[in-house]
Motif scaffolding. Structure first.
Motif, PDB file in Angstrom:
ATOM      1  N   MET A  97       0.855  -1.408  -0.078  1.00 49.29           N
ATOM      2  CA  MET A  97       0.138  -0.034   0.011  1.00 49.29           C
ATOM      3  C   MET A  97       1.020   1.326  -0.011  1.00 49.29           C
ATOM      4  O   MET A  97       2.290   1.296   0.200  1.00 49.29           O
ATOM      5  N   ASP A  98       0.157   2.324  -0.360  1.00 46.00           N
ATOM      6  CA  ASP A  98       0.767   3.765  -0.073  1.00 46.00           C
ATOM      7  C   ASP A  98      -0.199   4.714   0.510  1.00 46.00           C
ATOM      8  O   ASP A  98      -1.254   4.089   0.940  1.00 46.00           O
ATOM      9  N   ASP A  99       0.149   6.103   0.338  1.00 47.11           N
ATOM     10  CA  ASP A  99      -1.181   6.763   0.978  1.00 47.11           C
ATOM     11  C   ASP A  99      -2.159   7.012   0.188  1.00 47.11           C
ATOM     12  O   ASP A  99      -3.334   7.445   0.640  1.00 47.11           O
ATOM     13  N   GLU A 100      -2.289   6.667  -1.058  1.00 48.05           N
ATOM     14  CA  GLU A 100      -3.293   6.471  -1.928  1.00 48.05           C
ATOM     15  C   GLU A 100      -4.447   5.460  -1.961  1.00 48.05           C
ATOM     16  O   GLU A 100      -5.649   5.348  -2.006  1.00 48.05           O
ATOM     17  N   GLY A 101      -3.789   4.059  -1.543  1.00 47.56           N
ATOM     18  CA  GLY A 101      -4.726   3.087  -1.442  1.00 47.56           C
ATOM     19  C   GLY A 101      -3.924   1.553  -1.390  1.00 47.56           C
ATOM     20  O   GLY A 101      -2.575   1.716  -0.766  1.00 47.56           O
ATOM     21  N   VAL A 102      -4.535   0.426  -1.507  1.00 48.79           N
ATOM     22  CA  VAL A 102      -3.942  -0.633  -1.306  1.00 48.79           C
ATOM     23  C   VAL A 102      -3.863  -1.526  -2.650  1.00 48.79           C
ATOM     24  O   VAL A 102      -4.829  -1.373  -3.382  1.00 48.79           O
ATOM     25  N   TYR A 103      -2.709  -2.158  -2.820  1.00 48.76           N
ATOM     26  CA  TYR A 103      -2.735  -3.092  -3.988  1.00 48.76           C
ATOM     27  C   TYR A 103      -2.466  -4.600  -3.807  1.00 48.76           C
ATOM     28  O   TYR A 103      -1.710  -4.734  -2.746  1.00 48.76           O
ATOM     29  N   GLY A 104      -2.631  -5.340  -4.761  1.00 52.09           N
ATOM     30  CA  GLY A 104      -2.117  -6.818  -4.523  1.00 52.09           C
ATOM     31  C   GLY A 104      -2.107  -7.498  -5.856  1.00 52.09           C
ATOM     32  O   GLY A 104      -2.588  -7.058  -6.829  1.00 52.09           O
ATOM     33  N   LYS A 105      -1.591  -8.888  -5.587  1.00 46.78           N
ATOM     34  CA  LYS A 105      -1.415  -9.858  -6.822  1.00 46.78           C
ATOM     35  C   LYS A 105      -1.283 -11.039  -6.343  1.00 46.78           C
ATOM     36  O   LYS A 105      -0.923 -11.290  -5.224  1.00 46.78           O
ATOM     37  N   THR A 106      -1.863 -12.102  -7.139  1.00 48.41           N
ATOM     38  CA  THR A 106      -1.765 -13.508  -6.634  1.00 48.41           C
ATOM     39  C   THR A 106      -2.119 -14.344  -8.096  1.00 48.41           C
ATOM     40  O   THR A 106      -2.599 -13.934  -9.240  1.00 48.41           O
ATOM     41  N   MET A 107      -1.827 -15.541  -8.164  1.00 48.66           N
ATOM     42  CA  MET A 107      -2.271 -16.350  -9.122  1.00 48.66           C
ATOM     43  C   MET A 107      -2.970 -17.801  -8.433  1.00 48.66           C
ATOM     44  O   MET A 107      -1.961 -18.291  -7.597  1.00 48.66           O
ATOM     45  N   LEU A 108      -3.882 -18.150  -8.690  1.00 48.47           N
ATOM     46  CA  LEU A 108      -4.542 -19.328  -7.810  1.00 48.47           C
ATOM     47  C   LEU A 108      -4.672 -20.469  -8.831  1.00 48.47           C
ATOM     48  O   LEU A 108      -5.050 -20.435  -9.892  1.00 48.47           O
ATOM     49  N   GLY A 109      -3.976 -21.589  -8.201  1.00 48.21           N
ATOM     50  CA  GLY A 109      -4.110 -22.964  -8.786  1.00 48.21           C
ATOM     51  C   GLY A 109      -5.296 -23.743  -8.714  1.00 48.21           C
ATOM     52  O   GLY A 109      -6.284 -23.310  -8.312  1.00 48.21           O
ATOM     53  N   TRP A 110      -5.312 -25.027  -9.296  1.00 50.85           N
ATOM     54  CA  TRP A 110      -6.430 -25.711  -9.246  1.00 50.85           C
ATOM     55  C   TRP A 110      -6.777 -26.181  -7.997  1.00 50.85           C
ATOM     56  O   TRP A 110      -8.307 -26.531  -8.065  1.00 50.85           O
ATOM     57  N   GLN A 111      -6.088 -26.116  -6.841  1.00 49.71           N
ATOM     58  CA  GLN A 111      -6.976 -26.414  -5.520  1.00 49.71           C
ATOM     59  C   GLN A 111      -7.980 -25.446  -5.197  1.00 49.71           C
ATOM     60  O   GLN A 111      -8.639 -25.518  -4.248  1.00 49.71           O
ATOM     61  N   TYR A 112      -8.028 -24.336  -5.913  1.00 45.69           N
ATOM     62  CA  TYR A 112      -9.007 -23.097  -5.721  1.00 45.69           C
ATOM     63  C   TYR A 112     -10.331 -23.139  -6.334  1.00 45.69           C
ATOM     64  O   TYR A 112     -11.150 -22.244  -6.705  1.00 45.69           O
ATOM     65  N   GLU A 113     -10.284 -24.301  -7.357  1.00 50.24           N
ATOM     66  CA  GLU A 113     -11.413 -24.139  -8.236  1.00 50.24           C
ATOM     67  C   GLU A 113     -12.632 -24.433  -7.879  1.00 50.24           C
ATOM     68  O   GLU A 113     -12.945 -25.257  -7.072  1.00 50.24           O
ATOM     69  N   GLY A 114     -13.697 -23.614  -8.137  1.00 51.73           N
ATOM     70  CA  GLY A 114     -15.167 -23.816  -8.036  1.00 51.73           C
ATOM     71  C   GLY A 114     -15.611 -24.181  -9.304  1.00 51.73           C
ATOM     72  O   GLY A 114     -15.711 -25.316  -9.679  1.00 51.73           O
ATOM     73  N   PRO A 115     -16.371 -23.256  -9.993  1.00 44.33           N
ATOM     74  CA  PRO A 115     -16.857 -23.718 -11.453  1.00 44.33           C
ATOM     75  C   PRO A 115     -15.612 -24.001 -12.175  1.00 44.33           C
ATOM     76  O   PRO A 115     -14.357 -23.534 -11.817  1.00 44.33           O
ATOM     77  N   PRO A 116     -15.653 -24.601 -13.326  1.00 45.48           N
ATOM     78  CA  PRO A 116     -14.623 -24.909 -14.112  1.00 45.48           C
ATOM     79  C   PRO A 116     -13.900 -23.938 -14.721  1.00 45.48           C
ATOM     80  O   PRO A 116     -14.109 -22.843 -14.923  1.00 45.48           O
TER      81      PRO A 116
END
Length: 224
Positions: free
Chosen positions: A110-129
Motif C-alpha cells: 500500500m501507499d498513501d493513496e490505496g492498497v494493491y495486490g496480486k496473486t495467481m490461484l491454482g487448481w486447488q481453488y477451483e469452483g466452477p470450471p
C-alpha cells in the motif's frame, strides 16, 4: 506507518526474519505444491497409499515437537516483540501468510493513496470450471481490505462485506487487486476494491470494519 518493520509498505516480498522462518516458508511452498498436485493427480491406489503413509509419518514427527495454539500463542511471537502484529500475519495468516500452506501466494502492499495486490490461484481453488471458487474470492477481498484499512492508522475488525461477482475470476492467471478508503468516521471504516484479470474487473467488494480498542483485542488473544 512503521516502515522499518511494516511488511506491506512495498511490493517487494519481505525477507524472512531468520533462517528458521526461511525454512518455514520453504516447507509451506512445498506443501502448497503437494496440495495442488494431490488435487490433480491420476496416481494409482498403491502410489496414493504410499503418499498417505509418508505424509502421516511427517505429521507424526511434527506433533512430537513443541506446538503453539495459534500464532499469538507462539514462542515465535517473542521474536516479533519489536515488530508488529502485521509481521505475524505476514507469515501465518490463513489467507496470505507466507509460512502458511493454506494461503495462496497473495502479495499485498500500500501507499498513501490505496492498497494493491496480486496473486495467481491454482487448481486447488477451483469452483466452477477453470474459475476461482467464490468463497475464496470473498476471503481474498476480506484479507486484502483488512490490510488496506490500516492506512487510517486505527484499523478494526470486519463487520460486514458485500461482494459482486461480475464475471468468472480465472485460475492460473495473474490477478491484481486495487483498493481504497471510502469512509472513515468514528468507529466505522469503509473500504472498496476490485479484482482484475487480463485488464477486466471480475469482482468488486465493499467492506465495513469496526474499530476495536486495545483491551478488546487483548481479550480476543486471551480467548475471553
Amino acid at each position: 506507518m512503521p516502515s522499518k518493520y511494516y511488511p506491506f509498505d512495498s511490493e517487494t516480498l519481505k525477507e524472512p526474519l531468520d533462517e528458521r522462518w526461511a525454512a518455514r516458508r520453504k516447507a509451506a511452498d512445498a506443501t502448497r505444491r503437494l496440495i495442488e498436485n494431490l488435487v490433480n493427480t491420476k496416481a494409482s491406489v498403491e502410489e496414493l497409499e504410499q503418499l498417505a503413509e509418508a505424509i502421516s509419518f511427517q505429521a507424526d514427527n511434527l506433533e512430537k515437537q513443541p506446538m503453539a495454539k495459534g500464532r499469538f500463542d507462539s514462542t515465535d511471537a517473542v521474536a516479533f516483540e519489536q515488530k508488529t502484529i502485521s509481521e505475524l500475519s505476514y507469515e501465518l495468516n490463513p489467507v496470505e501468510g507466507k509460512s502458511n500452506p493454506l494461503a495462496p501466494p497473495l502479495n499485498i502492499w500500500m501507499d498513501d493513496e490505496g492498497v494493491y495486490g496480486k496473486t495467481m490461484l491454482g487448481w486447488q481453488y477451483e469452483g466452477p470450471p477453470n474459475t476461482v471458487h467464490g468463497g475464496y474470492v470473498a476471503a481474498l477481498f476480506d484479507q486484502f481490505l483488512g490490510i488496506g484499512q490500516k492506512i487510517t492508522g486505527h484499523p478494526g475488525v470486519t463487520g460486514q462485506m458485500s461482494v459482486k461477482y461480475l464475471k468468472p475470476t480465472p485460475l492460473n492467471t495473474e490477478l491484481t487487486f486495487q483498493g481504497r478508503l471510502k469512509e472513515s468516521e468514528g468507529r466505522r471504516i469503509i473500504m472498496t476494491a476490485e479484482i482484475l484479470a487480463n485488464g477486466a474487473v471480475t469482482a468488486t467488494a465493499e467492506c465495513l470494519f469496526i474499530r476495536i480498542n486495545a483491551e478488546a483485542f487483548k481479550r480476543m488473544k486471551e480467548g475471553t
